[in-house]
Design a protein around this motif. Structure first.
Motif, short mmCIF file in Angstrom:
data_model
loop_
_atom_site.label_atom_id
_atom_site.label_comp_id
_atom_site.label_asym_id
_atom_site.label_seq_id
_atom_site.Cartn_x
_atom_site.Cartn_y
_atom_site.Cartn_z
N LEU A 1 11.13 4.13 -2.62
CA LEU A 1 11.01 5.32 -3.48
C LEU A 1 10.24 6.38 -2.70
O LEU A 1 9.19 6.08 -2.13
N THR A 2 10.79 7.58 -2.69
CA THR A 2 10.08 8.65 -1.99
C THR A 2 10.44 10.00 -2.62
O THR A 2 11.23 10.07 -3.57
N LEU A 3 9.85 11.06 -2.09
CA LEU A 3 10.15 12.40 -2.58
C LEU A 3 11.31 12.99 -1.76
O LEU A 3 11.48 12.63 -0.59
N PRO A 4 12.09 13.91 -2.35
CA PRO A 4 13.25 14.46 -1.63
C PRO A 4 12.88 14.99 -0.24
O PRO A 4 13.63 14.81 0.71
N LYS A 5 11.69 15.60 -0.10
CA LYS A 5 11.33 16.21 1.19
C LYS A 5 11.12 15.19 2.31
O LYS A 5 11.16 15.55 3.48
N TYR A 6 10.90 13.93 1.98
CA TYR A 6 10.70 12.91 3.03
C TYR A 6 11.94 12.05 3.27
O TYR A 6 11.96 11.23 4.20
N ALA A 7 12.94 12.20 2.44
CA ALA A 7 14.07 11.24 2.47
C ALA A 7 14.81 11.22 3.81
O ALA A 7 15.12 10.16 4.34
N GLU A 8 15.04 12.40 4.36
CA GLU A 8 15.84 12.46 5.59
C GLU A 8 15.09 11.82 6.76
O GLU A 8 15.66 11.04 7.53
N LYS A 9 13.81 12.13 6.86
CA LYS A 9 12.99 11.58 7.95
C LYS A 9 12.95 10.04 7.84
O LYS A 9 13.16 9.33 8.83
N ILE A 10 12.71 9.56 6.65
CA ILE A 10 12.61 8.10 6.46
C ILE A 10 13.95 7.42 6.74
O ILE A 10 14.02 6.39 7.42
N THR A 11 15.03 8.04 6.27
CA THR A 11 16.36 7.47 6.51
C THR A 11 16.64 7.39 8.02
O THR A 11 17.17 6.39 8.51
N GLY A 12 16.25 8.44 8.73
CA GLY A 12 16.43 8.46 10.20
C GLY A 12 15.69 7.29 10.86
O GLY A 12 16.24 6.61 11.74
N ILE A 13 14.47 7.04 10.42
CA ILE A 13 13.67 5.94 10.98
C ILE A 13 14.35 4.60 10.68
O ILE A 13 14.49 3.73 11.55
N LEU A 14 14.83 4.44 9.45
CA LEU A 14 15.45 3.17 9.04
C LEU A 14 16.73 2.90 9.82
O LEU A 14 17.02 1.77 10.22
N LYS A 15 17.50 3.96 10.05
CA LYS A 15 18.80 3.79 10.72
C LYS A 15 18.66 3.35 12.17
O LYS A 15 19.61 2.85 12.76
N ARG B 1 13.76 10.20 -4.76
CA ARG B 1 14.84 9.53 -4.04
C ARG B 1 14.58 8.03 -4.02
O ARG B 1 13.43 7.60 -3.91
N ASP B 2 15.67 7.29 -4.11
CA ASP B 2 15.62 5.84 -4.00
C ASP B 2 16.47 5.49 -2.78
O ASP B 2 17.69 5.61 -2.82
N ILE B 3 15.80 5.14 -1.69
CA ILE B 3 16.53 4.79 -0.47
C ILE B 3 16.79 3.28 -0.51
O ILE B 3 15.86 2.48 -0.50
#
Ligand code: PMV
Length: 327
Positions: free
Chosen positions: A288-302, A174-176
């Protein structure tokens, strides 16, 4: 003589920073990128004797001066190849927030080149298409193909073109994309990289480490080794920006927010959420991250007040012709 194309943006894992040939846009070093699915340009081009001059509308705004001149120059190249002397109407739309200052020249020139070739009846394969797209904007060459792409300084036929290292389904990452408030860049990438080559004492040192980093990224893609891919991409980003910092006058593309997110990415790693950053010539950045971490990281960023938007992108397809015209 009308056609529409769609092209995705790409994120450079090993950056292109400097040209051997300014006019033909031959890069100093090979670069490697990931074509991503979420930043897309759609472009319709029509050539007709009804048009008295070339026109270019981007996101409903009529383009003038430099933006128009760049497109006309590219149309001239394609028209001369096709031996066609008709003026063109070009309408382009990006599916991502335009005010955010996200780079759109890669997807933009890939879509423009493909749509124009089709409208002009030029039969080109993807190698030839990348050679033409490259002359509009260097990074556009890589958006011709999907997945993981390498832009070669020189290919087996003695020209500078792209090859696909792996398709988009080979290695799912994933590319956030983190978007801050708009900060308009004061210098074009063309002028910035030229200045770096001419003035940064670190430019030569960067070139000396490029081959090793290219090999690491190729290996990481082959082995689906995310740690090696992320670490190498982050290191190459810092190398490019070190060259930019030490140019004269200095080129500083970061803001306080960029630095804050760089620190956050490091702390995410310490907490077991493996992620790496990369940044081009703006304050916006890619995580750049792995699919399994994308949601958690996005939540933190938001949660962060200074972030305007977060877009999660996956590996995407290369440029294609589509049937729905924009006019
Ligand atoms: O294609 P250009 O002229 O917009 O240059 C792109 C330069 C970087 O984005 C900084 C690096 C890259 O390889 O995309």
């Amino acid at each position: 003589m009308k056609a529409t194309a769609k092209a995705n943006s790409n994120t450079a894992l090993i950056k292109y920073w400097g040209k051997k040939d300014e006019e033909l846009i031959i890069p100093m070093n090979n670069s490697i990128s990931l074509t991503i699915d979420s930043l897309t340009t759609y472009t319709t081009v029509e050539f007709s004797q009804d048009f008295l001059e070339d026109s270019f509308i981007l996101n409903n705004e009529k383009q003038i001066e430099k933006a128009l001149e760049r497109v006309v120059k590219h149309l001239n190249l394609l028209r001369s190849l096709a031996k066609v002397d008709l003026k063109a109407k070009v309408i382009s739309k990006n599916n991502f927030p335009t005010a955010a200052g996200l780079a759109s020249s890669a997807s933009g020139f890939a879509a423009l080149t493909l749509a124009s070739c089709k409208a002009l009846g030029l039969k080109v394969n993807s190698r030839e298409l990348s050679i033409l797209a490259r002359q509009g904007s260097g990074s556009a060459a890589r958006s011709v193909l999907g997945g993981y792409v390498e832009w070669l300084v020189i290919d087996e036929k003695n020209d500078s073109s792209v090859i696909q290292l792996a398709d988009k389904d080979w290695f799912d990452i994933r590319d956030i994309i983190v978007i801050f408030e708009k900060h308009k860049r004061k210098i074009s990438t063309r002028d910035a990289m030229k200045l770096s080559m001419e003035t940064s004492p670190f430019y030569k040192a960067r070139l000396e480490t490029i081959e090793e980093n290219l090999a690491k990224i190729r290996q990481a893609i082959k082995d689906k080794n995310f740690s090696l891919l992320g670490k190498t991409a982050e290191s190459d980003c810092l190398s490019m920006h070190s060259v930019a910092f030490t140019s004269d006058p200095s080129l500083i593309f970061w803001t306080g927010e960029t630095l804050a997110i760089m620190t956050l990415v490091k702390s995410l790693r310490d907490d077991g959420l493996e992620a790496y950053f990369t940044i081009d010539t703006g304050s916006n950045m890619h995580i750049l991250t792995l699919p399994k971490y994308a949601e958690k990281i996005t939540g933190i960023l938001k949660e962060l007040p200074y972030i305007r938007d977060v877009i999660v992108a996956k590996p995407g397809d290369g440029a294609t012709i589509v049937n729905d015209h924009l006019f």
